[in-house]
Design a protein around this motif. Structure first.
Motif, PDB file in Angstrom:
ATOM      1  N   ASN A 179      -1.752   4.516   3.162  1.00 49.33           N
ATOM      2  CA  ASN A 179      -0.947   3.491   3.816  1.00 49.33           C
ATOM      3  C   ASN A 179      -1.588   3.036   5.131  1.00 49.33           C
ATOM      4  O   ASN A 179      -1.702   1.837   5.421  1.00 49.33           O
ATOM      5  CB  ASN A 179       0.448   4.052   4.067  1.00 49.33           C
ATOM      6  N   ALA A 191       7.519   2.953   2.429  1.00 47.24           N
ATOM      7  CA  ALA A 191       7.393   2.314   3.745  1.00 47.24           C
ATOM      8  C   ALA A 191       8.711   1.765   4.277  1.00 47.24           C
ATOM      9  O   ALA A 191       8.732   1.095   5.302  1.00 47.24           O
ATOM     10  CB  ALA A 191       6.362   1.186   3.673  1.00 47.24           C
ATOM     11  N   SER A 203       0.834  -1.210   0.000  1.00 45.21           N
ATOM     12  CA  SER A 203       0.000   0.000   0.000  1.00 45.21           C
ATOM     13  C   SER A 203       0.863   1.252   0.000  1.00 45.21           C
ATOM     14  O   SER A 203       0.459   2.292  -0.548  1.00 45.21           O
ATOM     15  CB  SER A 203      -0.943   0.005   1.205  1.00 45.21           C
ATOM     16  N   GLY A 204       2.063   1.170   0.593  1.00 46.95           N
ATOM     17  CA  GLY A 204       2.980   2.314   0.553  1.00 46.95           C
ATOM     18  C   GLY A 204       3.460   2.600  -0.856  1.00 46.95           C
ATOM     19  O   GLY A 204       3.533   3.765  -1.275  1.00 46.95           O
ATOM     20  N   THR A 210      -3.381  -0.641   5.748  1.00 42.13           N
ATOM     21  CA  THR A 210      -2.777  -1.475   6.784  1.00 42.13           C
ATOM     22  C   THR A 210      -3.796  -1.842   7.858  1.00 42.13           C
ATOM     23  O   THR A 210      -3.886  -2.997   8.278  1.00 42.13           O
ATOM     24  CB  THR A 210      -1.580  -0.754   7.421  1.00 42.13           C
TER      25      THR A 210
END
Length: 235
Positions: free
Chosen positions: A46, A190, A28-29, A50
């Protein structure tokens, strides 16, 4: 009645679950960085991804292993008598390996080199203090709920805490040695530089100890509905 699972199955759940967690964090980062140039929007994406993924992972793997997904959670659980010390010999390696594998998978599915060492320096007094606070809060949430009889709320509470802690800590709340190590292997939004990771882990251990102490002070005796045979207790 709590169902018991073979130890190997619990370790497998910890490996896969931790891998899915770092896949969610790093994947997702990377996606957030591709979608926006605004750091606030990136962090929001992010954090949301998460938190949502973490809720699902805990619900799925909790009945098998307890869904620790985090070495400090396993350490505290053992220290408070939740499971035998020998279980650490399986849980900790599974979590660390899973954390790295999940990052490699995230890099790969986004068309990046499977392994790339992060250059994101997060080494400052503020970041280290944030990791102590973030980890203490996480451990407190988990074990206060467990000892107070509110363990059914754990999946949503932990997911919400982690998503929120992305914003209220300067470190964006790693709060997990296995995830910290894994994120060394991605030079992406990330990621974390190796030297920063080396300092984050002791800070997380200190935070875990503080969180455990507070949980025990608040709930010196586990509630009648809580036993050492927590969900996912293994033989």
């Amino acid at each position: 009645m709590t169902r018991r699972h073979p130890f190997w199955r619990a370790c497998a759940a910890e490996l896969v679950g931790t891998g899915m967690l770092t896949l969610a964090v790093v994947g997702s980062g990377i996606a957030a960085a591709d979608l926006s140039t605004d750091d606030g929007i990136r962090l929001a994406i992010n954090a949301a991804a998460t938190g949502l993924a973490l809720y699902v992972i805990i619900v799925v793997f909790g009945p098998v292993s307890g869904a620790h997904l985090n070495p400090v959670v396993s350490l505290v659980d053992v220290a408070l008598g939740g499971r035998p010390w020998r279980h650490l010999a399986g849980y900790l390696p599974a979590q660390f390996v899973g954390g790295v594998v999940g990052v490699i998978l995230a890099n790969t599915i986004f068309g990046r080199a499977p392994v790339s060492i992060s250059g994101d320096d997060r080494l400052s007094g503020a970041h280290v203090a944030a990791e102590v606070v973030a980890t203490a809060g996480l451990v407190l949430v988990i074990f206060a709920l467990a000892r107070g009889g509110g363990h059914r709320a754990t999946p949503v509470a932990v997911a919400a805490y982690i998503a929120g802690a992305y914003f209220f800590t300067s470190s964006t709340s790693f709060a997990n040695p296995a995830v910290t190590l894994g994120r060394v292997f991605t030079d992406s939004f990330a990621g974390i530089a190796p030297m920063s990771a080396v300092v984050f882990v002791p800070a997380q251990l200190i935070g875990a100890a503080l969180g455990a102490v507070i949980a025990v002070l608040l709930f010196p005796r586990p509630s009648a509905s809580h036993s050492n045979a927590a969900p996912g207790y293994v033989e």
